[in-house]
Design a protein around this motif. Structure first.
Motif, mmCIF file in Angstrom:
data_model
loop_
_atom_site.group_PDB
_atom_site.id
_atom_site.type_symbol
_atom_site.label_atom_id
_atom_site.label_comp_id
_atom_site.label_asym_id
_atom_site.label_seq_id
_atom_site.Cartn_x
_atom_site.Cartn_y
_atom_site.Cartn_z
ATOM 1 N N LEU A 1 0.843 -1.195 0.000
ATOM 2 C CA LEU A 1 0.000 0.000 0.000
ATOM 3 C C LEU A 1 0.875 1.239 0.000
ATOM 4 C CD1 LEU A 1 -2.589 -1.089 2.724
ATOM 5 C CD2 LEU A 1 -2.882 -1.139 0.244
ATOM 6 N N GLU A 2 0.729 2.059 -1.067
ATOM 7 C CA GLU A 2 1.484 3.306 -1.190
ATOM 8 C C GLU A 2 2.987 3.100 -1.024
ATOM 9 O OE1 GLU A 2 0.109 6.079 -2.250
ATOM 10 O OE2 GLU A 2 -1.903 5.228 -2.180
ATOM 11 N N CYS A 3 3.511 1.975 -1.497
ATOM 12 C CA CYS A 3 4.944 1.687 -1.428
ATOM 13 C C CYS A 3 5.608 2.114 -2.729
ATOM 14 C CB CYS A 3 5.194 0.200 -1.219
ATOM 15 S SG CYS A 3 4.643 -0.406 0.376
ATOM 16 N N THR A 4 6.810 2.654 -2.611
ATOM 17 C CA THR A 4 7.581 3.023 -3.782
ATOM 18 C C THR A 4 8.940 2.346 -3.711
ATOM 19 O OG1 THR A 4 6.481 5.165 -3.958
ATOM 20 C CG2 THR A 4 8.587 4.935 -5.081
ATOM 21 N N ARG B 1 -1.347 -1.143 -4.398
ATOM 22 C CA ARG B 1 -2.284 -0.006 -4.440
ATOM 23 C C ARG B 1 -1.510 1.263 -4.172
ATOM 24 N NH1 ARG B 1 -8.256 -1.422 -3.318
ATOM 25 N NH2 ARG B 1 -8.328 0.730 -3.965
ATOM 26 N N GLY B 2 -1.527 2.157 -5.170
ATOM 27 C CA GLY B 2 -0.784 3.399 -5.039
ATOM 28 C C GLY B 2 0.711 3.134 -5.137
ATOM 29 N N GLY B 3 1.489 4.184 -4.952
ATOM 30 C CA GLY B 3 2.930 4.036 -4.998
ATOM 31 C C GLY B 3 3.415 3.710 -6.391
ATOM 32 N N GLY B 4 4.604 3.103 -6.465
ATOM 33 C CA GLY B 4 5.104 2.753 -7.779
ATOM 34 C C GLY B 4 6.513 2.217 -7.780
ATOM 35 N N LEU B 5 7.006 2.075 -8.995
ATOM 36 C CA LEU B 5 8.364 1.615 -9.244
ATOM 37 C C LEU B 5 9.047 2.684 -10.088
ATOM 38 C CD1 LEU B 5 7.569 -2.071 -10.341
ATOM 39 C CD2 LEU B 5 8.125 -1.276 -8.043
ATOM 40 N N ARG C 1 -2.522 -7.930 -8.573
ATOM 41 C CA ARG C 1 -3.478 -6.842 -8.796
ATOM 42 C C ARG C 1 -2.751 -5.523 -8.597
ATOM 43 N NH1 ARG C 1 -8.280 -8.787 -9.356
ATOM 44 N NH2 ARG C 1 -9.513 -7.002 -8.772
ATOM 45 N N TRP C 2 -2.890 -4.622 -9.583
ATOM 46 C CA TRP C 2 -2.209 -3.334 -9.571
ATOM 47 C C TRP C 2 -3.267 -2.247 -9.745
ATOM 48 C CZ3 TRP C 2 3.338 -3.427 -9.846
ATOM 49 C CH2 TRP C 2 3.872 -4.705 -10.015
ATOM 50 N N ARG C 3 -3.345 -1.327 -8.817
ATOM 51 C CA ARG C 3 -4.339 -0.254 -8.930
ATOM 52 C C ARG C 3 -3.718 1.069 -8.502
ATOM 53 N NH1 ARG C 3 -10.622 -0.440 -7.714
ATOM 54 N NH2 ARG C 3 -11.059 1.653 -8.419
ATOM 55 N N GLY C 4 -3.820 2.061 -9.393
ATOM 56 C CA GLY C 4 -3.304 3.383 -9.078
ATOM 57 C C GLY C 4 -1.796 3.410 -8.917
#
Length: 176
Positions: free
Chosen positions: A8-11, A28-32, A46-49
């Motif tokens: 959750l919201e991890c980058t 959910r949220g965050g990104g690479l 599952r990838w969202r946002g």
């Protein structure tokens, strides 16, 4: 091994991930950002946002993955298996996609602005509002699955010989 994990919201930034089991993970949220993933297994994830920037996926499996509201910018997907995946409201910008398998996938509201796509497999895929304008692309398989794609006139002209062959149309020069 991150199987069944939730992020959750991890980058993740500026790292290389080799191999690994990420099956059934939820993002959910965050990104690479600036991440290289080599051979990761993300089946049924599952990838969202999520936002992927300057990220390269090579030899990764995303079988039956679900991507929704995902942004991929200046990335690379090389030999990525997305068979049976669902892509909904996904944007690829200035990416390179090489040998990507979307066989049996469902794509809706997906765009590929400024992308170079080589040997894309659309076998048994379903497309709805998939915008390929501004992309250069070649298909390995699945010319018959382009219904639901948005193309510009130049792309249609480039595809015309392959589409004619797919339909069994014999195109010849006029006789003198």
């Amino acid at each position: 091994d991150a199987e069944d994990a939730t992020f959750l919201e991890c980058t993740f930034a500026d790292l290389t991930i080799a191999e690994g089991t990420w099956e059934r993970t939820s993002w959910r949220g965050g990104g690479l950002t600036g991440v290289r993933v080599l051979g990761g297994r993300f089946a049924r994830s599952r990838w969202r946002g999520v936002r992927l920037e300057r990220t390269a996926l090579s030899g990764c499996e995303l079988l039956s993955a679900h991507l929704r509201d995902v942004r991929v910018e200046a990335g690379m997907l090389d030999a990525v298996n997305l068979r049976g995946a669902t892509l909904q409201d996904v944007t690829f910008s200035d990416c390179v996609l090489r040998d990507v398998d979307l066989g049996g996938a469902k794509l809706s509201d997906v765009s590929f602005a400024g992308c170079r796509i080589e040997r894309l497999d659309l076998s048994k895929a379903t497309l709805a509002r998939v915008d390929l304008r501004g992309a250069t692309f070649t298909l390995a398989r699945g010319y018959d699955r382009l219904g639901g794609a948005i193309l510009d006139v130049g792309q249609v002209l480039e595809l015309a010989p392959a589409l004619a062959a797919q339909l069994g149309i014999d195109v010849r020069h006029p006789q003198p």
